[in-house]
Design an enzyme around this catalytic site. Sequence first.
Site, short mmCIF file in Angstrom:
data_model
loop_
_atom_site.label_atom_id
_atom_site.label_comp_id
_atom_site.label_asym_id
_atom_site.label_seq_id
_atom_site.Cartn_x
_atom_site.Cartn_y
_atom_site.Cartn_z
CB SER A 219 11.34 29.87 -41.56
OG SER A 219 11.09 30.46 -40.31
N GLY A 221 7.71 32.26 -43.49
CA GLY A 221 6.27 32.00 -43.54
C GLY A 221 5.82 31.65 -44.95
CG ASP A 223 6.86 35.78 -48.68
OD1 ASP A 223 6.11 35.64 -49.67
OD2 ASP A 223 6.76 36.72 -47.89
N GLY A 224 8.29 31.15 -47.97
CA GLY A 224 9.29 30.09 -48.04
C GLY A 224 10.44 30.29 -47.08
N GLY A 250 7.41 26.47 -37.89
CA GLY A 250 8.87 26.51 -37.74
C GLY A 250 9.36 25.27 -37.01
CG ASP A 251 7.95 24.75 -33.20
OD1 ASP A 251 8.96 25.48 -33.13
OD2 ASP A 251 6.88 25.01 -32.63
P1 ATP Z 1 6.59 28.95 -35.31
O1 ATP Z 1 7.42 29.82 -34.38
O2 ATP Z 1 5.11 29.15 -35.16
O3 ATP Z 1 6.96 27.50 -35.24
P2 ATP Z 1 8.14 30.28 -37.39
O4 ATP Z 1 7.82 31.75 -37.38
O5 ATP Z 1 9.39 29.85 -36.74
O6 ATP Z 1 6.91 29.43 -36.82
P3 ATP Z 1 7.49 30.24 -40.22
O7 ATP Z 1 8.46 31.05 -40.98
O8 ATP Z 1 6.15 30.82 -39.95
O9 ATP Z 1 8.20 29.73 -38.88
O10 ATP Z 1 7.22 28.85 -40.97
C1 ATP Z 1 8.19 27.86 -41.25
C2 ATP Z 1 7.92 27.26 -42.61
O11 ATP Z 1 6.57 26.74 -42.66
C3 ATP Z 1 7.99 28.29 -43.76
O12 ATP Z 1 9.32 28.38 -44.26
C4 ATP Z 1 7.02 27.68 -44.77
O13 ATP Z 1 7.66 26.65 -45.49
C5 ATP Z 1 5.94 27.05 -43.89
N1 ATP Z 1 4.85 28.03 -43.67
C6 ATP Z 1 4.60 28.76 -42.56
N2 ATP Z 1 3.55 29.58 -42.75
C7 ATP Z 1 3.12 29.36 -44.01
C8 ATP Z 1 2.07 29.91 -44.83
N3 ATP Z 1 1.24 30.86 -44.37
N4 ATP Z 1 1.93 29.44 -46.09
C9 ATP Z 1 2.76 28.48 -46.57
N5 ATP Z 1 3.76 27.94 -45.86
C10 ATP Z 1 3.95 28.37 -44.59
#
Ligand code: ATP
Length: 307
Positions: A219, A221, A223-224, A250-251
């Site tokens: 994932s 953030g 950027d999809g 992410g969860d």
């Molecule tokens: P966490 O550990 O807080 O649960 P993570 O770092 O494992 O998060 P991210 O990559 O931040 O996971 O987010 C997972 C998904 O949520 C991304 O692939 C996206 O689809 C969506 N997402 C997260 N942040 C954003 C954002 N700022 N804008 C749009 N979509 C987001």
Amino acid sequence: MLLTVTLNPSIDRSYYVEGFNKNGVYRTKYEKITSGGKGLNVSRVLKKLDMDVMATGFLGGKSGEYIKDELDRLSIINDFVNIDGETRNCIAILSDDGSHTEILEKGPVITEEYFYLFLKKFENILEQNSDIKFVSVSGSIPQGLKDNVYKRLIMYSNKFDIKIILDSSGEYLKNGIEAKPFLIKPNLDEINSLLNKNLNQKNFIEEIENLELENIIVSLGEDGAIAKLKNNFYRIMIPKINVINPVGSGDSMIAGFMIGYEKDYDDIRLLKFATACGMSNAITKTTGDIDLNFLKDIINKIEIKNV
Ligand code: ATP
């Protein structure tokens, strides 16, 4: 029924303040208190989407009681090992400039004896609930336990043909993947640290193939994401949204994946649904919560292409 494992849960306190800087004194604009730890975030999103969910792990003290009450209130079935220590608190400070500061307590020390009780409980839960086919294990491992705890849980579940999603980082992730979990969902930092590289979004597809895991979602953030499902690679592109609190996205994505997989969605629908759940969490104030109307709307704006 879906099972979530949270070995180091917490009471998560998110404070929203204006102009946060170190050395200041701040009054909150508003605050949110939730039962946290990554697995409990997954559980809440599963429940919000009407799934039957059970949560397990370790709970202790007054904070542990608070979390249990919360789970009962949300009708999330819970069966935790009660420990002597006190379940931790974690603090997130979110400011109007978009900054996001976290302070995470280490949490209680788990003895070998408690871990043995947990293994027995985990086995019992799986034996007594033959409808549990999918388990998520997420987050950090509490003090006192070895780095290979997730590996042990995955090896055990593999014997019963139960699919495990592993969402962790550092040594826990490195150790865990040796037992071949069904899916891992690292973010960019976590995959880079796992591979000991400094890759950007474009050049890690070959690298993740070398991990020889069936399914991987990285994932990214805002950027999809990039996903490998069996032998197919996908790039998931998302529109810009007004983010309020991305913690737990992410969860939420993992919860979406579990549901989509349970419902037999094809790859594209599955990835769209999981991604929409992550995005839907990012626009809510509460960690591990999703907005159902936003979810329905945003799902049609996600684009996926084979790479
Ligand atoms: P966490 O550990 O807080 O649960 P993570 O770092 O494992 O998060 P991210 O990559 O931040 O996971 O987010 C997972 C998904 O949520 C991304 O692939 C996206 O689809 C969506 N997402 C997260 N942040 C954003 C954002 N700022 N804008 C749009 N979509 C987001």
